[in-house]
Design an enzyme around this catalytic site. Structure first.
Site, short mmCIF file in Angstrom:
data_model
loop_
_atom_site.label_atom_id
_atom_site.label_comp_id
_atom_site.label_asym_id
_atom_site.label_seq_id
_atom_site.Cartn_x
_atom_site.Cartn_y
_atom_site.Cartn_z
N HIS A 58 0.99 -1.29 -0.07
CA HIS A 58 0.07 -0.02 -0.03
C HIS A 58 0.97 1.24 -0.05
O HIS A 58 2.23 1.15 0.22
CB HIS A 58 -0.94 -0.01 1.00
N HIS A 60 1.32 3.97 2.05
CA HIS A 60 1.83 4.77 2.94
C HIS A 60 3.37 4.85 3.06
O HIS A 60 4.03 3.79 2.84
CB HIS A 60 1.28 4.22 4.31
N ASP A 62 5.56 4.80 5.13
CA ASP A 62 6.48 3.93 5.78
C ASP A 62 6.49 2.54 5.33
O ASP A 62 6.97 1.65 6.06
CB ASP A 62 5.98 3.74 7.27
N HIS A 63 5.93 2.38 4.07
CA HIS A 63 6.14 1.39 3.33
C HIS A 63 6.78 1.27 1.83
O HIS A 63 6.99 0.22 1.34
CB HIS A 63 4.57 0.60 3.19
N HIS A 116 -7.58 -0.70 5.91
CA HIS A 116 -6.45 0.30 6.32
C HIS A 116 -6.47 1.26 5.52
O HIS A 116 -6.59 2.52 5.67
CB HIS A 116 -5.32 -0.62 6.62
N ASP A 135 -0.56 -4.27 6.80
CA ASP A 135 -1.52 -3.50 7.79
C ASP A 135 -2.87 -3.89 7.51
O ASP A 135 -3.64 -3.05 8.19
CB ASP A 135 -1.25 -1.91 7.77
N HIS A 173 3.96 -4.32 11.27
CA HIS A 173 4.55 -3.58 12.25
C HIS A 173 5.01 -4.60 13.55
O HIS A 173 4.11 -5.63 13.55
CB HIS A 173 3.60 -2.60 12.65
#
Length: 257
Positions: A58, A60, A62-63, A116, A135, A173
């Site tokens: 996805h 975001h 932080d990915h 998410h 996530d 995570h």
């Protein structure tokens, strides 16, 4: 005999995980999600591996933050959801829900697991008995509903729950200990959960990752997969509610925990 894929759990940033998938026979390597480049480059260098593919779950930051540097350094090709392509790094291969593709000689099945985010996908590799969920389904939890609805997330989790129970779940995570603290508030009479809480505490004391986990363990202990469980329903006073409604209540409680 075909050599099995090697899967490395790679801590990144403060609490993210990325995963290296290596084919010892061909020498090829893929990465699932790229939270940062530095930790990935160090892990590859330590093992003497290159990087051929980056699979994105996805959009975001932080990915995906490490994608540009890793693509530049290794010439890796990027795979992600066609539905999310407008906000992902440039894709070399766009994939759709229900589609399959070959990765290092193994079939990968693409699953839409929106909730998410809308357009979040998971990658299921049957031969490796592994699913990369980021996530969506997480260890003892699920992702917060930033874009999708509870109904969407429940449908996504139900699809993942239908995979073979021995499947290993690689999520995004290290939230497991916090998730455990919440889980016991909605499923207090579950002995399997109580055992898992103790196991998690021991692992974290040693700095050991709690990811990956098995799908069977999630089915036994993760309240977000257990909306049909009679004890949870009774505890919530929702004996006659639809499963998706019970899930929504659990998610709301977690948001406010």
């Amino acid at each position: 005999m075909t050599m099995p894929l090697e899967i490395i759990t790679l801590p990144c940033l403060s609490d993210n995980y990325a995963f290296l998938i290596h084919n010892p026979a061909s020498g090829e390597t893929a990465l699932v999600d790229a939270p940062e480049a530095g930790a990935v480059r160090a892990a590859l260098s330590e093992r003497g591996w290159g990087l051929d593919w980056i699979l994105l779950t996805h959009h975001h930051w932080d990915h995906v933050d490490g994608v540009a540097e890793l693509r530049e350094a290794y010439g890796a090709k990027v795979i992600g959801a066609e539905a999310d392509a407008h906000r992902l790094p440039r894709l070399d291969k766009a994939v759709k829900d229900g589609g399959t593709f070959s990765l290092m000689g193994e079939e990968v099945q693409v699953m839409d697991v929106s909730g998410h985010t809308v357009g979040h996908i998971a990658f299921y590799i049957p031969a490796a008995e592994a699913v990369f969920t980021a996530d969506s389904l997480m260890a003892l939890g699920c992702g917060r509903l930033f874009e999708g609805t509870a109904q969407q997330m429940w449908a996504s989790l139900s699809r993942l729950a239908a995979l073979p129970p021995h499947t290993v779940v690689y999520s995004g995570h290290e939230y497991t200990q916090a998730n455990a603290g919440f889980a016991v508030t909605v499923d207090p009479g579950n002995p399997a959960l109580q055992d898992r809480v103790r196991d998690i505490a021991r692992a974290r004391e040693k700095g050991t990752p709690t990811v990956p986990s098995s799908l069977q363990l999630e089915l036994d202990t993760n309240p977000f997969l257990r909306a049909a469980d009679s004890a949870i329903r009774a505890h919530l006073g929702m004996e006659d509610a639809e499963d998706a409604e019970v899930f929504a209540e659990i998610r709301k409680r977690k948001d406010n925990f």
